[in-house]
Design a protein around this motif. Structure first.
Motif, PDB file in Angstrom:
ATOM      1  N   ILE A 206       0.701  -1.297   0.079  1.00 29.31           N
ATOM      2  CA  ILE A 206       0.150  -0.168   0.119  1.00 29.31           C
ATOM      3  C   ILE A 206       0.902   1.445   0.216  1.00 29.31           C
ATOM      4  N   ASN A 207       2.089   1.088   0.632  1.00 31.09           N
ATOM      5  CA  ASN A 207       2.893   2.274   0.785  1.00 31.09           C
ATOM      6  C   ASN A 207       3.198   2.677  -0.687  1.00 31.09           C
ATOM      7  N   GLY A 208       3.459   1.828  -1.594  1.00 30.26           N
ATOM      8  CA  GLY A 208       3.926   1.914  -2.812  1.00 30.26           C
ATOM      9  C   GLY A 208       2.745   2.346  -4.060  1.00 30.26           C
ATOM     10  N   ALA A 209       1.493   2.310  -3.636  1.00 29.05           N
ATOM     11  CA  ALA A 209       0.494   2.732  -4.127  1.00 29.05           C
ATOM     12  C   ALA A 209       0.389   4.042  -4.512  1.00 29.05           C
ATOM     13  N   GLU A 210      -0.024   4.626  -5.995  1.00 27.15           N
ATOM     14  CA  GLU A 210       0.169   5.924  -6.248  1.00 27.15           C
ATOM     15  C   GLU A 210      -1.220   6.316  -6.829  1.00 27.15           C
ATOM     16  N   THR A 211      -2.347   5.526  -7.126  1.00 26.81           N
ATOM     17  CA  THR A 211      -3.617   5.734  -7.410  1.00 26.81           C
ATOM     18  C   THR A 211      -4.338   4.948  -6.513  1.00 26.81           C
ATOM     19  N   TRP A 212      -5.789   5.292  -6.831  1.00 26.11           N
ATOM     20  CA  TRP A 212      -6.853   4.433  -6.254  1.00 26.11           C
ATOM     21  C   TRP A 212      -6.894   3.043  -6.798  1.00 26.11           C
ATOM     22  N   GLN A 213      -6.927   2.921  -8.124  1.00 28.01           N
ATOM     23  CA  GLN A 213      -6.813   1.579  -8.819  1.00 28.01           C
ATOM     24  C   GLN A 213      -5.474   0.905  -8.466  1.00 28.01           C
ATOM     25  N   ASP A 214      -4.409   1.339  -8.083  1.00 26.43           N
ATOM     26  CA  ASP A 214      -3.305   0.538  -7.612  1.00 26.43           C
ATOM     27  C   ASP A 214      -3.551  -0.034  -6.233  1.00 26.43           C
ATOM     28  N   LEU A 215      -4.341   0.608  -5.450  1.00 26.62           N
ATOM     29  CA  LEU A 215      -4.645   0.146  -3.970  1.00 26.62           C
ATOM     30  C   LEU A 215      -5.636  -0.929  -4.231  1.00 26.62           C
ATOM     31  N   HIS A 216      -6.834  -0.875  -5.040  1.00 20.31           N
ATOM     32  CA  HIS A 216      -7.645  -1.790  -5.038  1.00 20.31           C
ATOM     33  C   HIS A 216      -7.064  -2.919  -5.569  1.00 20.31           C
ATOM     34  N   LYS A 217      -6.184  -2.808  -6.610  1.00 22.98           N
ATOM     35  CA  LYS A 217      -5.433  -4.269  -7.291  1.00 22.98           C
ATOM     36  C   LYS A 217      -4.609  -5.065  -6.071  1.00 22.98           C
ATOM     37  N   ILE A 218      -3.926  -4.090  -5.375  1.00 24.91           N
ATOM     38  CA  ILE A 218      -3.177  -4.474  -4.007  1.00 24.91           C
ATOM     39  C   ILE A 218      -4.263  -5.249  -3.076  1.00 24.91           C
ATOM     40  N   VAL A 219      -5.218  -4.724  -2.519  1.00 21.94           N
ATOM     41  CA  VAL A 219      -5.900  -5.347  -1.643  1.00 21.94           C
ATOM     42  C   VAL A 219      -6.645  -6.553  -2.165  1.00 21.94           C
ATOM     43  N   ALA A 220      -6.960  -6.668  -3.525  1.00 23.76           N
ATOM     44  CA  ALA A 220      -7.751  -7.626  -4.032  1.00 23.76           C
ATOM     45  C   ALA A 220      -6.876  -8.927  -4.110  1.00 23.76           C
ATOM     46  N   GLU A 221      -5.619  -8.908  -4.258  1.00 19.78           N
ATOM     47  CA  GLU A 221      -4.724  -9.947  -4.177  1.00 19.78           C
ATOM     48  C   GLU A 221      -5.082 -10.805  -2.899  1.00 19.78           C
ATOM     49  N   TYR A 222      -5.426 -10.047  -1.888  1.00 26.87           N
ATOM     50  CA  TYR A 222      -5.650 -10.879  -0.475  1.00 26.87           C
ATOM     51  C   TYR A 222      -7.242 -11.013  -0.232  1.00 26.87           C
ATOM     52  N   ASP A 223      -7.956 -11.062  -1.507  1.00 28.11           N
ATOM     53  CA  ASP A 223      -9.413 -11.339  -1.313  1.00 28.11           C
ATOM     54  C   ASP A 223     -10.205 -10.146  -0.491  1.00 28.11           C
ATOM     55  N   ILE A 224      -9.631  -9.045  -0.563  1.00 23.59           N
ATOM     56  CA  ILE A 224     -10.181  -7.945   0.155  1.00 23.59           C
ATOM     57  C   ILE A 224     -10.864  -6.967  -0.706  1.00 23.59           C
ATOM     58  N   THR A 225     -11.907  -6.272  -0.593  1.00 28.06           N
ATOM     59  CA  THR A 225     -12.486  -5.259  -1.298  1.00 28.06           C
ATOM     60  C   THR A 225     -12.625  -4.233  -0.095  1.00 28.06           C
ATOM     61  N   LEU A 226     -12.212  -2.696  -0.768  1.00 26.63           N
ATOM     62  CA  LEU A 226     -12.328  -1.734   0.104  1.00 26.63           C
ATOM     63  C   LEU A 226     -13.467  -0.818  -0.428  1.00 26.63           C
ATOM     64  N   LYS A 227     -14.025  -0.592   0.651  1.00 26.20           N
ATOM     65  CA  LYS A 227     -15.598  -0.035   0.546  1.00 26.20           C
ATOM     66  C   LYS A 227     -15.557   1.241   1.340  1.00 26.20           C
ATOM     67  N   LYS A 228     -16.277   2.306   0.936  1.00 26.80           N
ATOM     68  CA  LYS A 228     -16.520   3.528   1.628  1.00 26.80           C
ATOM     69  C   LYS A 228     -17.951   3.153   2.704  1.00 26.80           C
ATOM     70  N   ARG A 229     -17.848   3.603   3.982  1.00 26.34           N
ATOM     71  CA  ARG A 229     -19.120   2.976   4.520  1.00 26.34           C
ATOM     72  C   ARG A 229     -19.341   4.387   5.806  1.00 26.34           C
ATOM     73  N   GLY A 230     -20.226   4.919   5.704  1.00 17.62           N
ATOM     74  CA  GLY A 230     -20.208   5.910   6.672  1.00 17.62           C
ATOM     75  C   GLY A 230     -19.279   7.037   6.471  1.00 17.62           C
ATOM     76  N   ASN A 231     -18.443   7.342   7.774  1.00 15.64           N
ATOM     77  CA  ASN A 231     -17.387   8.569   7.485  1.00 15.64           C
ATOM     78  C   ASN A 231     -15.945   7.800   7.627  1.00 15.64           C
ATOM     79  N   GLY A 232     -15.943   6.362   7.067  1.00 17.66           N
ATOM     80  CA  GLY A 232     -14.620   5.775   7.117  1.00 17.66           C
ATOM     81  C   GLY A 232     -14.702   4.667   5.854  1.00 17.66           C
ATOM     82  N   PHE A 233     -13.557   4.079   5.940  1.00 14.17           N
ATOM     83  CA  PHE A 233     -13.172   2.782   5.166  1.00 14.17           C
ATOM     84  C   PHE A 233     -13.451   1.450   5.803  1.00 14.17           C
ATOM     85  N   VAL A 234     -14.051   0.493   5.003  1.00 15.77           N
ATOM     86  CA  VAL A 234     -13.911  -0.791   5.770  1.00 15.77           C
ATOM     87  C   VAL A 234     -13.208  -1.884   4.682  1.00 15.77           C
TER      88      VAL A 234
END
Length: 455
Positions: A206-234
């Protein structure tokens, strides 16, 4: 040492007299009173002064009739063998240290140490009302205070260093209450546990991610989806389990990520549609306690969960998790019975409780079935059993008074349990062909020949 508050049951009224008498009497099965003392009461400090001391305590408590919760009960558990290293003065100083840390240094309290085989522990019951100022003291974040005082006392008295909050600073965050509840109810690894196992490498990428799409690809490799919920992320798993992104690290909080990458953008394809990225490290259902012989039983459970089994009985459809499946299999599969008892031992180990209590209610019905239908044999000699029924670390007593002895191989995996009845009979459940299994009986090394190994 492990110190914890004993919460009052919501449906039970505050009764300091009953609590003090419980500490003085050591009423639990197999327990006996070791030391007892009273602090900050003018009536005296010994067991014989308890009646007058309680009158003194209640004289203070009656000054605050509007307060319904006036008692603070805590317990300190020591490791096997530590009793011999602590004098009565040491025990009183330890109780005083906890009193000072919690803000009860000048409050009235009774304390006592109980002996139950290897489980040497101390009870302390504080009157939360100060005897002179009448201020009601309720410690803030007492779990942190208890942990801090425990770590200090362990070093001061040369006691075993137990895992506490101060020892986990470099291990990252712990499981959330919801994740712990999930694992306790299903005996399966939670999604949050899966994420935390890969925490270090996820954060490095994640430290090396430069865009949101980079970040989504990184977490997807671990079967994770980053979502916006309320005032934060889950962070959400494939089965809907989730955790706060900030629980992984503050670097993954909404504020930190949007400061680095700008306003949140969901994963997209070139056509503008959301896409599902392939995972390299998938989150899979698996038991939170592993055993090399568990694979066939686990595969039966997974096969039963497949939707193709449309003709499953109503009973099978109610088996929604590994815990329920293991309970149902324990009636007919000897290794499932062993896994069930091993799971109970696993939970005792995790929560630091080596007390040889009766076998859990979960295992009791299945054990009753084995007792009635199993093959009993005569034991060669059980003369030692009368004096050492409860001394085996990890042993349990079932509802009929039989001794349950877990037997393990050289790698520490439980392979069989032996049941020893008071009448001199024994029964084996599990891998009856396994050889070289052992169980440690005298973990306190009280025997002059060293620890006793049961084979």
């Amino acid at each position: 040492m492990i110190a914890k508050k004993i919460p009052k049951k919501p449906d039970v009224a505050d009764n300091y007299k009953a609590l003090a008498e419980y500490i003085a009497a050591a009423k639990e099965p197999g327990e006996k009173l070791d030391k007892f003392w009273i602090s900050n009461c003018g009536s005296g400090e010994t067991l014989g002064d308890l009646e007058l001391a309680l009158r003194e305590v209640y004289a203070v408590r009656r000054m605050k009739p509007e307060i319904t919760d006036k008692s603070y009960h805590m317990m300190v558990s020591f490791r096997p063998g530590e009793k011999d290293h602590l004098s009565e003065k040491d025990l009183k100083d330890i109780a005083s240290a906890y009193a000072k840390g919690l803000g009860y240094a000048e409050h009235q309290y009774v304390a006592g140490t109980h002996i139950n085989t290897d489980n040497f522990h101390m009870h302390i019951a504080f009157n939360k009302i100060h005897p002179r100022t009448l201020q009601v003291v309720t410690p803030y974040r007492d779990y942190k205070v208890l942990d801090r005082v425990s770590r200090k006392l362990e070093k001061e008295y040369g006691l075993f260093i137990d895992n506490g909050m101060s020892q986990t600073g470099n291990q990252g965050p712990r499981l959330s209450p919801s994740a712990r509840d999930y694992e306790a109810q299903t005996w399966q690894e939670s999604f949050q546990n899966h994420v935390l196992q890969h925490r270090k490498e996820i954060l490095e990428h994640i430290n090396g991610a430069e865009t949101w799409q980079d970040l989504h690809k990184i977490v997807a490799e671990y079967d994770i989806t980053l979502k916006k919920r309320g005032n934060g992320f889950v962070l959400v798993g494939p089965d809907g389990q989730g955790m706060k992104a900030s629980a992984l690290d503050r670097k993954v909080s909404k504020t930190a990520l949007e400061k680095k990458l700008g306003s949140f953008k969901p994963p997209i394809t070139e056509a503008g549609e959301k896409k599902s990225l392939p995972a390299k490290r998938r989150y899979k259902r698996r038991p939170n306690m592993r055993h090399p012989a568990m694979s066939p039983t686990w595969r039966r459970y997974l096969n039963m969960q497949k939707p193709v089994h449309k003709r499953r009985s109503f009973f099978q459809r109610t088996i929604s998790n590994w815990k329920l499946f293991l309970l149902s299999e324990a009636y007919k599969d000897p290794m499932a019975m062993v896994f069930l008892i091993a799971q109970q031992e696993f939970l005792h180990m995790v929560f630091g409780d080596d007390k040889p209590t009766p076998v859990s209610k979960l295992a009791a019905p299945a054990l009753a079935t084995w007792r009635e239908a199993g093959q009993w044999a005569n034991a060669k000699s059980l003369n030692w059993l009368a004096a050492s029924r409860s001394t085996g670390r990890g042993c349990r007593i079932d509802d009929k008074g039989n001794l349950i002895v877990p037997l393990k191989d050289a790698n520490g995996y439980m392979q069989r349990v032996s049941i020893y009845a008071p009448d001199g009979k024994r029964m084996q459940i599990g891998n009856v062909k396994a050889r070289g299994l052992t169980h440690l009986i005298d973990s306190r090394k009280q025997s002059d020949r060293g620890p006793v190994i049961f084979t």
